[in-house]
Design a protein around this motif. Structure first.
Motif, short mmCIF file in Angstrom:
data_model
loop_
_atom_site.label_atom_id
_atom_site.label_comp_id
_atom_site.label_asym_id
_atom_site.label_seq_id
_atom_site.Cartn_x
_atom_site.Cartn_y
_atom_site.Cartn_z
N THR A 105 0.93 -1.28 0.00
CA THR A 105 -0.47 0.20 0.10
C THR A 105 0.89 1.23 -0.28
O THR A 105 0.55 2.02 -0.26
CB THR A 105 -0.91 0.12 0.86
N TRP A 106 1.99 1.41 0.96
CA TRP A 106 2.76 2.28 0.80
C TRP A 106 3.80 2.36 0.02
O TRP A 106 4.83 3.41 0.22
CB TRP A 106 3.73 2.58 2.03
N GLY A 107 4.12 1.13 -1.15
CA GLY A 107 4.95 1.55 -1.78
C GLY A 107 6.31 0.37 -1.63
O GLY A 107 6.60 -0.01 -0.31
N VAL A 108 5.95 -0.55 -2.85
CA VAL A 108 7.39 -1.85 -2.95
C VAL A 108 8.76 -0.77 -1.81
O VAL A 108 9.25 0.29 -2.48
CB VAL A 108 7.91 -2.39 -4.03
N PRO A 109 10.14 -1.49 -1.25
CA PRO A 109 10.47 -1.03 -0.13
C PRO A 109 11.35 -0.42 -1.50
O PRO A 109 12.31 1.31 -0.68
CB PRO A 109 11.37 -1.76 0.38
N VAL A 110 11.72 -0.75 -2.49
CA VAL A 110 13.19 -1.13 -3.40
C VAL A 110 12.69 1.00 -4.07
O VAL A 110 13.25 1.88 -4.38
CB VAL A 110 13.63 -1.46 -4.61
N LEU A 111 11.27 1.05 -3.93
CA LEU A 111 10.77 2.14 -4.81
C LEU A 111 11.12 3.20 -3.98
O LEU A 111 11.69 4.79 -3.80
CB LEU A 111 9.50 2.53 -5.30
N ARG A 112 10.27 3.47 -2.45
CA ARG A 112 11.02 4.00 -1.15
C ARG A 112 12.05 4.70 -2.12
O ARG A 112 12.67 5.38 -1.28
CB ARG A 112 10.15 3.85 -0.09
N GLN A 113 12.97 3.76 -1.60
CA GLN A 113 14.68 3.76 -1.35
C GLN A 113 15.22 4.67 -1.84
O GLN A 113 16.07 5.41 -2.18
CB GLN A 113 15.25 1.77 -1.10
N ALA A 114 14.36 4.16 -3.37
CA ALA A 114 15.07 4.69 -4.64
C ALA A 114 14.43 7.00 -4.76
O ALA A 114 15.33 7.48 -5.02
CB ALA A 114 14.61 4.71 -5.89
N ILE A 115 14.15 6.54 -4.26
CA ILE A 115 12.73 8.27 -3.92
C ILE A 115 13.18 8.78 -2.95
O ILE A 115 14.13 10.14 -2.95
CB ILE A 115 11.36 8.00 -3.81
N ALA A 116 14.06 8.12 -1.41
CA ALA A 116 14.64 9.16 -0.46
C ALA A 116 15.75 9.23 -0.98
O ALA A 116 16.42 10.21 -0.93
CB ALA A 116 15.28 7.94 0.49
N ARG A 117 17.11 8.35 -1.57
CA ARG A 117 17.72 8.74 -2.55
C ARG A 117 18.14 9.68 -3.37
O ARG A 117 18.92 10.76 -3.29
CB ARG A 117 19.17 7.22 -3.18
N HIS B 214 9.81 8.26 5.60
CA HIS B 214 9.41 9.08 5.18
C HIS B 214 9.30 9.56 3.95
O HIS B 214 9.29 10.37 4.03
CB HIS B 214 10.71 10.39 5.53
N VAL B 215 8.88 8.47 3.35
CA VAL B 215 8.42 8.13 1.96
C VAL B 215 7.47 7.22 3.04
O VAL B 215 7.55 6.29 2.67
CB VAL B 215 9.68 7.69 1.41
N THR B 216 5.85 7.58 1.43
CA THR B 216 5.28 6.68 0.35
C THR B 216 4.76 7.20 -0.11
O THR B 216 5.12 8.58 -0.99
CB THR B 216 4.30 7.16 2.10
N VAL B 217 4.16 5.94 -1.34
CA VAL B 217 3.62 6.12 -2.58
C VAL B 217 2.72 5.41 -2.65
O VAL B 217 1.95 5.19 -2.01
CB VAL B 217 4.44 5.12 -2.78
N CYS B 218 1.96 6.99 -2.60
CA CYS B 218 0.59 6.84 -3.29
C CYS B 218 -0.17 6.05 -4.30
O CYS B 218 0.88 6.57 -5.41
CB CYS B 218 -0.18 8.15 -2.87
N CYS B 219 -1.56 5.68 -4.64
CA CYS B 219 -1.68 5.42 -5.93
C CYS B 219 -2.31 6.11 -7.02
O CYS B 219 -3.08 5.79 -7.79
CB CYS B 219 -2.76 4.18 -5.44
N GLY B 220 -2.84 7.63 -5.94
CA GLY B 220 -3.21 8.36 -7.65
C GLY B 220 -3.42 10.12 -6.23
O GLY B 220 -2.55 9.98 -5.12
N ALA B 221 -3.63 10.84 -6.88
CA ALA B 221 -4.16 12.03 -6.74
C ALA B 221 -4.34 12.14 -5.05
O ALA B 221 -4.40 13.21 -4.24
CB ALA B 221 -4.10 12.75 -6.75
#
Length: 78
Positions: A14-26, A41-48
């Motif tokens: 729900t809050w984004g796969v770890p690999v994606l959240r780690q890439a966003i944090a980097r 500190h990083v959450t990935v959402c499915c829409g606006a």
């Protein structure tokens, strides 16, 4: 089963796969100078709408006054 050992299946986290959240944090660290932790500190959402509501729920307390401009999303009144 392969999905059991790898952690991947047809359901996204729900809050984004770890690999994606780690890439966003980097990227936030290298590009914006923001030191953040991917897991806290990083959450990935499915829409606006989901992102907007998650942000509002995190920042607004009961009793706070909020200005909503028109046109607005119907979901804001739910």
């Amino acid at each position: 089963m392969r999905s059991d050992s790898t952690g991947f299946n047809q359901y996204a986290v729900t809050w984004g796969v770890p690999v994606l959240r780690q890439a966003i944090a980097r990227k936030a660290k290298s590009f914006n100078g923001i030191d953040c932790e991917a897991d806290t500190h990083v959450t990935v959402c499915c829409g606006a709408t989901e992102c907007m509501m998650a942000t509002m729920l995190a920042l607004i307390d009961q009793g706070d006054e909020v200005v909503i401009f028109q046109p607005f999303l119907r979901e804001l009144w739910s």
